[in-house]
Scaffold this motif. Sequence first.
Motif, PDB file in Angstrom:
ATOM      1  N   THR A 112      -3.554  -1.010   1.293  1.00  0.00           N
ATOM      2  CA  THR A 112      -5.147  -0.456   1.302  1.00  0.00           C
ATOM      3  C   THR A 112      -5.525   0.095   0.123  1.00  0.00           C
ATOM      4  O   THR A 112      -4.726   0.518  -0.807  1.00  0.00           O
ATOM      5  CB  THR A 112      -5.246   0.789   2.310  1.00  0.00           C
ATOM      6  OG1 THR A 112      -6.375   1.097   2.570  1.00  0.00           O
ATOM      7  CG2 THR A 112      -4.590   1.844   1.705  1.00  0.00           C
ATOM      8  N   SER A 117      -7.094  -3.736  -3.044  1.00  0.00           N
ATOM      9  CA  SER A 117      -5.902  -3.072  -2.393  1.00  0.00           C
ATOM     10  C   SER A 117      -4.833  -3.253  -3.483  1.00  0.00           C
ATOM     11  O   SER A 117      -5.087  -4.178  -4.131  1.00  0.00           O
ATOM     12  CB  SER A 117      -5.511  -3.488  -0.997  1.00  0.00           C
ATOM     13  OG  SER A 117      -5.320  -5.036  -1.046  1.00  0.00           O
ATOM     14  N   TYR A 145     -14.599   3.494   0.201  1.00  0.00           N
ATOM     15  CA  TYR A 145     -13.788   2.530   0.170  1.00  0.00           C
ATOM     16  C   TYR A 145     -13.859   1.513  -0.780  1.00  0.00           C
ATOM     17  O   TYR A 145     -15.129   0.855  -0.669  1.00  0.00           O
ATOM     18  CB  TYR A 145     -13.703   1.877   1.579  1.00  0.00           C
ATOM     19  CG  TYR A 145     -12.712   1.159   1.937  1.00  0.00           C
ATOM     20  CD1 TYR A 145     -11.589   1.175   2.377  1.00  0.00           C
ATOM     21  CD2 TYR A 145     -13.032  -0.508   1.881  1.00  0.00           C
ATOM     22  CE1 TYR A 145     -10.379   0.210   2.854  1.00  0.00           C
ATOM     23  CE2 TYR A 145     -12.242  -1.507   2.167  1.00  0.00           C
ATOM     24  CZ  TYR A 145     -10.904  -1.277   2.491  1.00  0.00           C
ATOM     25  OH  TYR A 145      -9.985  -2.069   2.671  1.00  0.00           O
ATOM     26  N   ALA A 187      -4.523   4.046  -3.896  1.00  0.00           N
ATOM     27  CA  ALA A 187      -4.044   2.886  -3.112  1.00  0.00           C
ATOM     28  C   ALA A 187      -2.510   2.787  -2.770  1.00  0.00           C
ATOM     29  O   ALA A 187      -2.059   3.375  -3.686  1.00  0.00           O
ATOM     30  CB  ALA A 187      -4.602   1.483  -3.776  1.00  0.00           C
ATOM     31  N   CYS A 199      -7.325   1.638   7.187  1.00  0.00           N
ATOM     32  CA  CYS A 199      -7.583   0.898   5.912  1.00  0.00           C
ATOM     33  C   CYS A 199      -9.330   0.697   6.045  1.00  0.00           C
ATOM     34  O   CYS A 199      -9.911   1.547   5.671  1.00  0.00           O
ATOM     35  CB  CYS A 199      -6.902  -0.461   6.155  1.00  0.00           C
ATOM     36  SG  CYS A 199      -7.195  -1.469   4.692  1.00  0.00           S
ATOM     37  N   ASN A 200      -9.599  -0.669   6.231  1.00  0.00           N
ATOM     38  CA  ASN A 200     -11.168  -0.800   6.047  1.00  0.00           C
ATOM     39  C   ASN A 200     -12.031   0.027   7.089  1.00  0.00           C
ATOM     40  O   ASN A 200     -11.658   0.063   8.082  1.00  0.00           O
ATOM     41  CB  ASN A 200     -11.475  -2.278   5.962  1.00  0.00           C
ATOM     42  CG  ASN A 200     -10.921  -2.880   7.404  1.00  0.00           C
ATOM     43  OD1 ASN A 200      -9.822  -2.651   7.644  1.00  0.00           O
ATOM     44  ND2 ASN A 200     -11.612  -3.632   8.158  1.00  0.00           N
ATOM     45  N   PRO A 209       0.758   5.214   7.629  1.00  0.00           N
ATOM     46  CA  PRO A 209      -0.455   4.916   6.901  1.00  0.00           C
ATOM     47  C   PRO A 209      -1.174   6.365   6.829  1.00  0.00           C
ATOM     48  O   PRO A 209      -0.994   7.184   7.631  1.00  0.00           O
ATOM     49  CB  PRO A 209      -1.247   4.111   7.737  1.00  0.00           C
ATOM     50  CG  PRO A 209      -0.759   4.106   9.194  1.00  0.00           C
ATOM     51  CD  PRO A 209       0.776   4.228   8.869  1.00  0.00           C
ATOM     52  N   THR A 224       1.578  -4.824   4.321  1.00  0.00           N
ATOM     53  CA  THR A 224      -0.009  -4.746   4.289  1.00  0.00           C
ATOM     54  C   THR A 224      -0.163  -3.546   3.164  1.00  0.00           C
ATOM     55  O   THR A 224       0.520  -3.083   2.474  1.00  0.00           O
ATOM     56  CB  THR A 224      -0.777  -4.471   5.482  1.00  0.00           C
ATOM     57  OG1 THR A 224      -2.189  -4.615   5.200  1.00  0.00           O
ATOM     58  CG2 THR A 224      -0.465  -3.078   6.073  1.00  0.00           C
TER      59      THR A 224
END
Length: 626
Positions: A201, A314, A309, A341, A47-48, A174, A199
């Motif tokens: 992204t 997200s 990014y 995403a 992710c981040n 992921p 969650t």
Amino acid sequence: MAIQEFCDVAVIGAGHAGCEAALAAARLGMRTVIFTVSVDSIALMPCNPNIGGSSKGHLVREVDALGGEMGKNIDKAFIQSKMLNRSKGPAVHSLRAQADKQRYTGEMRRVLENTPNLTIKQAEVARILAEDGKIQGVVTCSGAEYRCPAVILCTGTYLQSRCLYGDVIQPTGPNGLQAANHLSESLRELGIDLLRFKTGTPARIDGRTVDFSKMEEQKGDPVVVPFSFTTDPASVQKEQVSCWLTYTNQRTHDIIRGSLDRSPLFSGVIQGTGPRYCPSIEDKVVRFADKDRHQLFIEPEGNYTNELYIGGMSSSLPEDVQVEMIHTVPGLEQAEVVRNAYAIEYDCVNPIQLQLSLEFKDISGLFSAGQANGSSGYEEAAAQGIIAGINAARKIQEKEPVILDRSQAYIGVLIDDLVTKENHEPYRMMTSRAEYRLLLRQDNADLRLTEIGYQVGLIPEDRYQRLLEKREAIDREIRRLQGTNVGASAPVQEFLQRHQSSPIKSGVSLAELIKRPELDYDSLAELDEGRPELPAAVCEQVNIHLKYEGYILRQQQQVEQFKKLERKRIPPELDYGQVGNLRKEAVQKLAAYRPASIGQASRISGVSPADISVLLVYLEQRGHNK
């Protein structure tokens, strides 16, 4: 015939929790095997592309103070660094660094591969072996058995995971990596209660197609502060990349609102609960309908890639909607999407089944850490990982577990919240969760925790000696300042006037002057003829201690009251049904959580102060806690 091997600790998963857990166990002399679905995904940042941030920077510093690796690793791999909240008090100052994601993964893999006692295995663990409530080992999908007395679950977001955007549902982990599809069933067979969380992204875009002239440039700090207390500050002073700030607008929001029926988040396809403090862009547009724009941070993913990014965006909207909404954002009108995403659903452990040591209450030798426990974030994962790794090793060594309480560390707050409070969504660390945050600053993590790391065996002798020297230097300088007075001479009054500080009528110590809001340790150098040359870290601690002395003493008194309740232990076998006058809800909650102390019991939702009083009386009558 399937192979059978023997080790001390098996770590399932090589994300941020798994890496810290495996390194801690191996460094403490345990023969450790770390399993990953792909060796290329070690310490992956799906992710981040950053480490740290508000409150999370505290966790990284604490992991480092205990002897962990995350702080050292980001110091090698960062491309931009900032100290957040500088305009506020030191309690909320927090480091945040953008990472070169590929280098971060590579550096951590190099450390793992060269750590004695540690073996990396690319394999999916399908079953956990346990007999009579004790761990016996693990079995991979190929049938290979690894017999061991301790297992640490660090499965992240891989358990029965699926990625979704629009009507696309992919049964993967992921970044398109293989999901772990077998272990959930084994955990349920062991009686472990699993939750379903979610969650997500944002999309990644091609930097060559972005118009940065329409955005606000966000530069790093001119002087970089390293994460690790062992990193030479001079070694991290380097040219940094820029990040960029832009915003959504009404056109963006209209597109999102017009497509909500195609979002799996709103159509009911996604059943997992997402993080409240990191909502998707469609969630933000719905929940904050009065906002005409939302911040978007455009962040590089590394030095040798054009991928950017889009922080704050997200989403699980369909691909065509994602492209359309991105193209409404200033600077992104022509942006090419490299990766869509997506939202990701996954199984995780209900953490109330864990002790504060992160060992399961009913399965001896089984530990769990990271997003497998329903937390979010790389930093929260690493913090749990090092504690689980330490305690798995100490379990084998027949030593007492290391348990950090809420007055000692953000790590203590994090773990206590996870195992004591009902968590209906992925848990995120925040400074507001720490009652004693003035004492638990990121700048003094070494002074708080390095001695514990040394006693455990993760901090070498030379580093511990440097800590003792630093502590002595701080104390010595504070005493000197308290004993050094300046009179009401003309030069002193002129100095005070220049700094817009009220004049003095008689002699006053330099320590007292530092307490004035407009003055500090550095500015008083002009009046301090006998000042010794001291490292910047020592000067920082001297200034904070003297400036906030009254508040610090008050919090220390609060900690003493807190510790009184923490010291009142509750026998693990206590039958709460036999405690007269306890409310029915309290009996049920206490029996489910089985708190270790009165302090922990008082933090359980549904247990009232009156219930605590009843419990205290009951324990004292039976000879406990006297």
